[in-house]
Design a protein around this motif. Sequence first.
Motif, PDB file in Angstrom:
ATOM      1  N   CYS A  16       0.809  -1.218   0.000  1.00 48.21           N
ATOM      2  CA  CYS A  16       0.000   0.000   0.000  1.00 48.21           C
ATOM      3  C   CYS A  16       0.844   1.272   0.000  1.00 48.21           C
ATOM      4  O   CYS A  16       0.300   2.377   0.109  1.00 48.21           O
ATOM      5  CB  CYS A  16      -0.931   0.018   1.215  1.00 48.21           C
ATOM      6  SG  CYS A  16      -2.301  -1.156   1.080  1.00 48.21           S
ATOM      7  N   GLN A  17       2.151   1.139  -0.092  1.00 47.48           N
ATOM      8  CA  GLN A  17       2.996   2.328  -0.123  1.00 47.48           C
ATOM      9  C   GLN A  17       2.768   3.101  -1.424  1.00 47.48           C
ATOM     10  O   GLN A  17       2.409   2.524  -2.455  1.00 47.48           O
ATOM     11  CB  GLN A  17       4.463   1.930  -0.016  1.00 47.48           C
ATOM     12  CG  GLN A  17       4.838   1.340   1.337  1.00 47.48           C
ATOM     13  CD  GLN A  17       6.283   0.864   1.369  1.00 47.48           C
ATOM     14  OE1 GLN A  17       6.936   0.766   0.328  1.00 47.48           O
ATOM     15  NE2 GLN A  17       6.777   0.555   2.558  1.00 47.48           N
ATOM     16  N   ASP A  18       3.028   4.415  -1.363  1.00 50.35           N
ATOM     17  CA  ASP A  18       2.863   5.213  -2.574  1.00 50.35           C
ATOM     18  C   ASP A  18       4.137   5.187  -3.401  1.00 50.35           C
ATOM     19  O   ASP A  18       5.155   4.589  -3.018  1.00 50.35           O
ATOM     20  CB  ASP A  18       2.470   6.656  -2.218  1.00 50.35           C
ATOM     21  CG  ASP A  18       3.499   7.337  -1.328  1.00 50.35           C
ATOM     22  OD1 ASP A  18       4.642   6.831  -1.226  1.00 50.35           O
ATOM     23  OD2 ASP A  18       3.172   8.369  -0.709  1.00 50.35           O
ATOM     24  N   ALA A  19       4.087   5.845  -4.548  1.00 52.09           N
ATOM     25  CA  ALA A  19       5.200   5.794  -5.493  1.00 52.09           C
ATOM     26  C   ALA A  19       6.456   6.446  -4.926  1.00 52.09           C
ATOM     27  O   ALA A  19       7.577   5.999  -5.222  1.00 52.09           O
ATOM     28  CB  ALA A  19       4.794   6.473  -6.802  1.00 52.09           C
ATOM     29  N   GLU A  20       6.308   7.493  -4.105  1.00 54.81           N
ATOM     30  CA  GLU A  20       7.483   8.161  -3.549  1.00 54.81           C
ATOM     31  C   GLU A  20       8.247   7.237  -2.606  1.00 54.81           C
ATOM     32  O   GLU A  20       9.486   7.199  -2.605  1.00 54.81           O
ATOM     33  CB  GLU A  20       7.053   9.435  -2.820  1.00 54.81           C
ATOM     34  CG  GLU A  20       6.593  10.543  -3.749  1.00 54.81           C
ATOM     35  CD  GLU A  20       7.682  10.951  -4.723  1.00 54.81           C
ATOM     36  OE1 GLU A  20       8.868  10.969  -4.327  1.00 54.81           O
ATOM     37  OE2 GLU A  20       7.353  11.221  -5.902  1.00 54.81           O
ATOM     38  N   GLN A  21       7.526   6.482  -1.817  1.00 55.04           N
ATOM     39  CA  GLN A  21       8.204   5.523  -0.936  1.00 55.04           C
ATOM     40  C   GLN A  21       8.905   4.439  -1.765  1.00 55.04           C
ATOM     41  O   GLN A  21      10.007   4.016  -1.430  1.00 55.04           O
ATOM     42  CB  GLN A  21       7.175   4.893   0.007  1.00 55.04           C
ATOM     43  CG  GLN A  21       6.649   5.850   1.067  1.00 55.04           C
ATOM     44  CD  GLN A  21       5.554   5.218   1.904  1.00 55.04           C
ATOM     45  OE1 GLN A  21       4.530   4.796   1.383  1.00 55.04           O
ATOM     46  NE2 GLN A  21       5.771   5.153   3.208  1.00 55.04           N
ATOM     47  N   TRP A  22       8.279   3.997  -2.828  1.00 52.30           N
ATOM     48  CA  TRP A  22       8.924   3.003  -3.704  1.00 52.30           C
ATOM     49  C   TRP A  22      10.210   3.574  -4.301  1.00 52.30           C
ATOM     50  O   TRP A  22      11.211   2.866  -4.420  1.00 52.30           O
ATOM     51  CB  TRP A  22       7.962   2.605  -4.822  1.00 52.30           C
ATOM     52  CG  TRP A  22       6.875   1.668  -4.368  1.00 52.30           C
ATOM     53  CD1 TRP A  22       6.747   1.107  -3.137  1.00 52.30           C
ATOM     54  CD2 TRP A  22       5.770   1.200  -5.142  1.00 52.30           C
ATOM     55  NE1 TRP A  22       5.632   0.304  -3.081  1.00 52.30           N
ATOM     56  CE2 TRP A  22       5.020   0.337  -4.296  1.00 52.30           C
ATOM     57  CE3 TRP A  22       5.343   1.411  -6.435  1.00 52.30           C
ATOM     58  CZ2 TRP A  22       3.871  -0.301  -4.748  1.00 52.30           C
ATOM     59  CZ3 TRP A  22       4.189   0.778  -6.878  1.00 52.30           C
ATOM     60  CH2 TRP A  22       3.452  -0.073  -6.044  1.00 52.30           C
TER      61      TRP A  22
END
Length: 1120
Positions: free
Chosen positions: A216-222
Amino acid sequence: MSLPSVYGDKLAEKLTLLNERGRGVLVRVYHIKKTCSDPRTRPPFLGDKAMEASAKFIQKKFPHLDVRSSTQHLGPVHRDKGDIVRVLAPFYHTFLDVLEFRDHVYELLNTIDASQCFFDIHINYDFTKGYLDLVVTYVSLVLLLARTEERRLLLGLYHCAHEMSHGASEPGFARLAQMVLEYEHPLKKLPEEFGPHTKAVSSALLSLRAPLARRCQDAEQWRREQLLSLLGPAGDMLSPATCDSMACEYLSLEVMERWIILGFLVCPGALAAAPPCQELWRQALQGTLFVTLLRDEAIAVHKVTEELLGGLKGYGKRVADVKECRDHAVAHSPALHRGRRSFLRGAVRELVALLEDQPGLLGPKALLVFVALSLCRDEVSWLSRHAEHATKTKSPEDFADSRIAELLFALEQLRALVRRHRRVLSRYHRQYLARFDALVLSDVIQNLSVCPEEESVILSSFVSSLSALSAKEVDDKEQFDFTALRLDWFRLQAYTSVAKAALPLVSRDVGRAMNLVVFHTRLLDQPEELLDEVSDLSHLCFYPRPLERMCVTLEEPSMLRFAIAFPLLCAHFSRCLHPMCPEEYPQLEAAALGLCHKFLEELARVGSGCVLDACAEQHNLSQQLLQHCAATISRARGKKTPKQPPRKGDPDRDKPGTESQRRDRTLTTNMDKLHLTLAELSLSLNHVPNFTVFGHKVTPAEYLSSHLETRLTRAIVAMAGYSQATQEVARPSEVLAGLGAYMGLVQRLGQLVALDTGRLLRAVLLQQSHPRDASGQPTLTAIYTDWYLEALLRQASTGVLLSPALQAFTTVPREEQPPFSAAEFSDISEMRALAELIGPYGMKFLSENLMWHVGSQVTELKKLVAENMDTLVQLRCCRAEQRPALLSRLTSAENVLKRMTIIGEILSFRAMAQQGLREAFSQHCPFLMGPSSAWRTVVTPDTDQVTLSIFELVAAGIPCEVDPALVTALAGNRTEGSSPEEDYKVSCLLLVFVAVSLPQLAADPASLYTELDGYNNNLHSAKAIVQVSAALFTVHNKNIETHQEFLLLASVSLLQLGQEPDKVRARNRDSLVLLLHLIVAESSFLTLDMLESCFPYVLLRNAFREVCRDPPGPGRALPH
C-alpha cells in the motif's frame, strides 16, 4: 487433537480439492447468471408469453409447489416438460453442487476450528492461503447465488417438470429450496454462519499486516527504497533477491484486499474490540472502491459494509469509519494509483533493458521480476475494475490512463523475457537448490530441538531430493517435477499448525527455508504457472468497454509502439476457462477473437491511414515533375533570369525540391510526423510475428496488409479522377506516375514492417487489371474502358481525327470540339502507360469490349446487306452499262460506309493499344517475346479456332495476318437461323456493298486527304475492311488470297467515277484512289500487282501528284 487424527483429517488435501471445486462451482453459477440475463442465450421458455402465468405462480408459491393440485396453473409446464427437464438439468445440478460444496465447507471449517489451527502467511503460507481462499470462495459463491435473479424460477420449473415426468419430486429439492431461502439476504446469514470461525479467520487476516503495508505504499516511498532497481552497489548486483516469505512478495494486492474485506464482512465480531483488526480493515477500505467476486462481478465495498454494520448494534463507530474510508478512497486512491503506474512504467522499462542486455541477472533477480509483474497486474486490474463499475463519478478521468498501453507492453516484455531465458533460470536455481537450499534446510532440521519420526522422514526426503539435482538434467532438457515435494510440504504445514502439535511450526526457520525451496522449485518445473499466478489478466476478457476506451488513446503517436499490448492481452483470455464449465468456450472464444480483431483493426486503420497520407504527399511531389510543371522547372533552373510576375490565373508553384530545404531541424513537416508515426507503428507490429488466441494463430502484419490492399485500391482509382457526368479523367501517364510514387513508399514500408510488400502490390495491381475489385467497385480497367469507348471513340466521327502520321487520335479545331485533347490520351506513350496500369488482363478486357462493338457494327452491316440483297447480287455480276441503274436502287450506302469507318476507328485504336502493350511486355518480359512472336507465323486463314484461341492468350499485342480476337467476335455474331452458306454469301455481298459505295464519298468535302496522313471524316480507317474480310473468310474457312472480287469492284467503281460529268460529285476522286492504295497496302493478301491488273497504275500515280499539289495547309504527308 492427537497426531493420527490430524493425519486422518487430511486438511491439506481437502483445502486443495475444495478450492478447485469451489472455483468451478463459482464459474458455473456465474455462467447461469449471465445466460439467464441475456435475452439471446436464456432458455426460450423463460421468455414465452404462454409461460408467464406459470412462472408467476411458481415464484409466488416457491418452495411449496404441489404439482398435482396446480395443474390449471402449470399447463404450459406439462406441455413442455421434456424440454424443460433437458434444458434446466445442468442448471439444477449446478445448484446441487452449491449445496454439496456448502456442506463440505462447513465440515472442513469446523474441523479446522476444532483443531485450533495456527495461521501465519509468513510461516505456513500454503495453509493460510488455502484457508482464506476457501472462505472468500464460499462467500463469493453465496453472494453470486443471491444475485442470480432467476434462481427460484429455474429450480421451481425443473422440480415441476421432473415430478410430471417421473411421478416423484427430485430428492434434493427440499434442501436446495431451503438453502435458496436462507440466502435471500446473504449478508444477514453469512455472519451467523461464520460467528464460530471468527477467531481463525481474524488470526489469518492479521498475518497480512506486513505484506499489505508494503503493497500500500505510494510511489514516492517506492522510489526512496529503489524498488525493482538493479542499479545499486556493484557488489549487490549478483546477490540473490530473497526474503523470509518469498510468496508474500508477489502476492496480489487485489487478493489481499478481497481476503480482508470479505473476511471481516462475514466476521464483523472481530472489528468490535480488536484495534489491529480495525486498522487492517480500514487500510483495505481506503485502497479500493470495488472488490471482485468473480470476473466482472464486483461489490461496492463501502456501501455493502455500511449496510451490514448499520443493521448491527454497537457498530456505530465502525459505520463512521466506513464513511471516512470511502471519502479517503474517493479523494486519494486515484492519485495514488496514478503515481504507482507512472513509477512502474519507468522502473519496469529500466528492468527490462538491463535484463535484455544481461540475461544472466535473471537468475539471482528472478524475485524482482515476479514482484514487478504482480505490481503491474494489480494496477491494470484496479484501473479496469474501477473504470467499469465507477460510472457515477464526478471525475471520470481518475479512472482513465492514456499511457496504460506502455504498462501492458512492459508486462508482456517481462513475461516474454522469462519464457525466452527459461534455461538461465533452470541452471541457476538448480544449483541454488542443490548447493544452498538443501544445506540450509539440513542445518535447520539438525537444529530442531524436537522432531518426531513422521515429520523427520518428510523433512529428510526434502533434503535428499534437492541434493540429488545435477546440471546434467538441465543440459539434457529433462523435465523437473516437484509437485510431490510441495504437496508434502503443504501436508506438513497442516500437521504442524494444529494445537499441541509434536513439531509446532511457530519457528520461522523451517518456514523460511521451505518458502525459498518452494519458490525455486516452481521456477524449475512450473514457470508458466508461476507467470500466470502473478501476471494473469484473463479476467479483462469481461471488461471489453474499459479496454476499448484504453485502446482509443492510440491516436497519440508515442503510444503506438506499445499498442500491440492490447492484442497480446487477448492471448491471456483462454486461461479464464474452467474444466467444470466447458459450455463457456464458444462465447469466450468469440469474445476474445472479437476484441483481438477490433484492436488489430484499429491498429491497421491508423497505420494504413498514415501510409496513405504519406503516399499522397509523395504523389503531390511527383506531380511537380509532370509535363504541366515544365515551365516552372525551366524558370527555376535559370537563377540569373529575373523573376517574372505570374500571369493572371496561373497558380504560384514552388520549385520542386524546396520541401527538402530547411534552416531549422526542429521545424517538423507533415512528412516528418507521418514518418514518426510509421516508425512507432512498425515497432509495434514487429514486436511478435504472430501469437495464439484460443488456438487461432494471429498475424498482426496481415491486418495492416489487408487494410492497405483495400485503401490502396481505392486510392489508385481515385487518382484517375473519373467523372461519369462530365467524362473527365486523368491521363494514364499521370496516373502511372502517381502509382509509381505510391509503390515506392509502400516498398520502403517493407523495410520497417515485416510486410510482404511484393505480394501486397501484386494483389492491388492485379485487381486493377479486372473490371471489378474484390469489393465489387469499378477499377482502372473499367474506368478507362468506359472512357475510351464513350468519350474518345464516340467523338471520332465528329471532332476527333485518326492520324496515322502521329499514331494517335487528334482533335480537329471546330466550334463544338471535345473538352479534351485526344492526342494527350491516345498517343503511344499513353497507350504504353495504360498497358502498365491495367496489365495484359485489363488490355484483354478492353480488347473484348472493342471487339464487341465491332461485332455489333458488323451485325448491323449484315442487316443492311439483307435489305439490299437482290440489288447487290445483280451488281456482283452486271455489265458496266447496268451499274448506274442498279446503284440508284441501293439504300443506306452512306450508313454502310459510316459503320465501316467506325469499325476502322475501333480497330485502329485497338492496334495502338496493342502496340503499347507490346512495348510494355517487351520491357518487362523480353525473354517471352521470342516464343510469342513465333506464333504469328502459325495464324493463317486456314487456322482452326483452337489455335486462334491459344494465340490470343500468348499474343501480348503481337500483330498477325488474321486477328484472332476479331475472328472470335465475328464467329459469335452469326445470323440466327441462317445456314453457313447463306452467312458466307452475306459476307461476300458486304464487300460488294462497300466497294460499290465508295464513289459516293467523292462529293463529301471531308473526304479530302489532309496533311495528317488521313481524311477529315476518318475515311482512311475504312481500310479496316481488309481485317474484317480476313476474319470473315477465316470464320467460313475460305481462302482470301485468291479472292479479288472486292478489289475488282472497287476499281471499276472508281474508274466509272472518272467518267462522271458532274465535277462536284467527282471532286475528291483522287483522294479515293489513294484510299484504294491504302487498302492494298494494309492487306497481307492483296498486292500492287493485283491492283494494277484491275486499276491502271498511271491513274494511281496521277492521284498522288494531284493530292500533293497545292496543299491547303503547311504540307501534306504522302500515304504510306
